[in-house]
Design an enzyme around this catalytic site. Structure first.
Site, PDB file in Angstrom:
ATOM      1  CD  GLU A   1      -2.668  -1.264  -0.032  1.00  0.00           C
ATOM      2  OE1 GLU A   1      -2.976  -0.250  -0.734  1.00  0.00           O
ATOM      3  OE2 GLU A   1      -3.496  -2.236  -0.174  1.00  0.00           O
TER       4      GLU A   1
ATOM      5  CG  HIS B   1      -2.439  -3.469  -8.266  1.00  0.00           C
ATOM      6  ND1 HIS B   1      -3.737  -3.307  -8.289  1.00  0.00           N
ATOM      7  CD2 HIS B   1      -1.991  -3.650  -6.985  1.00  0.00           C
ATOM      8  CE1 HIS B   1      -4.362  -2.910  -6.987  1.00  0.00           C
ATOM      9  NE2 HIS B   1      -3.149  -3.579  -6.334  1.00  0.00           N
TER      10      HIS B   1
ATOM     11  CB  VAL C   1       7.640   0.159 -13.954  1.00  0.00           C
ATOM     12  CG1 VAL C   1       8.915  -0.584 -13.482  1.00  0.00           C
ATOM     13  CG2 VAL C   1       6.834   0.784 -12.764  1.00  0.00           C
TER      14      VAL C   1
END
Length: 362
Positions: free
Chosen positions: A274, A283, A296
């Site tokens: 978190e 995610h 990413v």
């Protein structure tokens, strides 16, 4: 007839202007005059896709951050634009450092030739320390977790963000070993606040934050330890959101490693996950299918979350999933790494001009 035509024209014009004011559309790059590509940017996600791999009792919502974001985007005017600007600044910062700002094919995990190896940026800040306020909201003795349990969670955050945990066990023959990184972020407990409340569960609508507002949210990470209910482990607010609801909420049995904790989420990794969201990570599967990304470059594409302790390789989207990444849904003992690309994203928003620069004293 002329008057009626004029009135109709005025009506259409008013509707068009109103729609433009409420639209989440962002000007294209030519209009923006920006130097980075934002064409892949997204915020809204399809909640149904988040559970694509879950079956039976494993088909759970470990983390509710994206669902909370979906709701806030519908409720808060201007939030989309604020978060777009956060992402734009992040990509400009990384582009200036010569690092990838968009997905580059993902990591092949040692089974294909499309591995992307991202180097960690040198931003001159060294190890960044983030002060933490913990708000314990309890309706019974178990939920009123001990100081030792809180201290154990702070220790896990420091171990995980400094690549110092004992679970690091990358499978042989994988290039993921080149991706595991020391984020150079540490956490210090600044204070603990305790509140007794008869309410037995708080849900995900930020009710616990309204009852017990964050303290100095621009300069401190606020974590509420309160029973969420529904089997939900936690949820976080991304950078760019309302300061009155900024921070992370975690159910007490998934916070820390000792005391009132529940396996298999008893190693403090819910908070690591978190806080990753809080520091601008998505995610690992991008909350979509193979074409959706987490922004990413050195994380592989995936079509949904993984659960339990998957064997390696677990192949989706033609490459092995990085199931051991903190931003997946695997058991606490089976997640143990951030990548250099994730490190760079988190540090980008802590640098001067970043959305959370004040946390680092910038």
């Amino acid at each position: 007839m002329i008057k009626k035509g004029l009135l109709a024209l005025l009506f259409v014009t008013a509707v068009f202007i109103g729609c433009q004011e409420n639209s989440t559309d962002i000007p294209n790059e030519q209009q923006d005059q920006t130097s980075v590509d934002m064409t892949d940017f997204y915020l809204f996600t399809d909640e149904a896709q988040n559970l694509s791999k879950g079956t039976g009792k494993n088909k759970t919502k470990n983390c509710y951050s994206m669902e909370v974001l979906n709701r806030q985007l519908n409720e808060i005017p201007g939030l989309y634009k604020k978060m777009y600007d956060v992402e734009l600044k992040t990509r400009k910062f990384l582009a200036a450092k010569g690092k990838p700002t968009k997905p580059g094919g993902g990591s092949g995990g040692g089974t294909s030739g499309n591995d992307v190896d991202v180097a960690p940026i040198n931003d001159g800040l060294g190890v960044i320390n983030i002060p933490v306020y913990v708000h314990v909201v309890y309706s019974n003795a178990n939920q009123n977790i001990s100081n030792a349990q809180i201290a154990s969670q702070i220790s896990v955050l420091n171990e995980d963000f400094r690549k110092a945990n004992n679970d690091l066990n990358l499978p042989s023959g994988t290039t993921f070993a080149n991706d595991a990184t020391d984020v150079e972020i540490e956490f210090t407990l600044a204070n603990t606040f305790r509140y007794s409340n008869a309410r037995t569960s708080w849900g995900t609508n930020n009710a616990v934050k309204s009852a017990y507002p964050p303290v100095s949210p621009s300069t401190h990470l606020n974590i509420w330890v309160a029973e969420i209910g529904g089997g939900i482990l936690g949820y976080a607010q991304f950078p760019g959101g309302n300061s009155a609801t900024d921070g992370v909420v975690i159910s007490p049995q998934y916070f820390g490693t000792t005391g009132f904790v529940s396996a298999p989420f008893n190693k403090g990794r819910t908070a690591t996950h978190e806080v990753g969201h809080y520091l601008n990570l998505r995610h690992i599967w991008g909350d979509g299918r193979c074409r959706q990304d987490d922004f990413v470059a050195d994380t592989p594409s995936s079509d949904g979350p993984n659960y339990g302790c998957p064997s390696f390789p677990t192949v989706n989207c033609k490459t092995p999933d990085m199931t051991m990444n903190y931003m997946d849904y695997t058991n606490d003992a089976c997640m143990y790494m951030f990548t250099d690309g994730q490190r760079n994203r988190m540090r980008a928003i802590l640098n001067p001009g970043g959305a959370r620069a004040a946390l680092a004293g910038n």
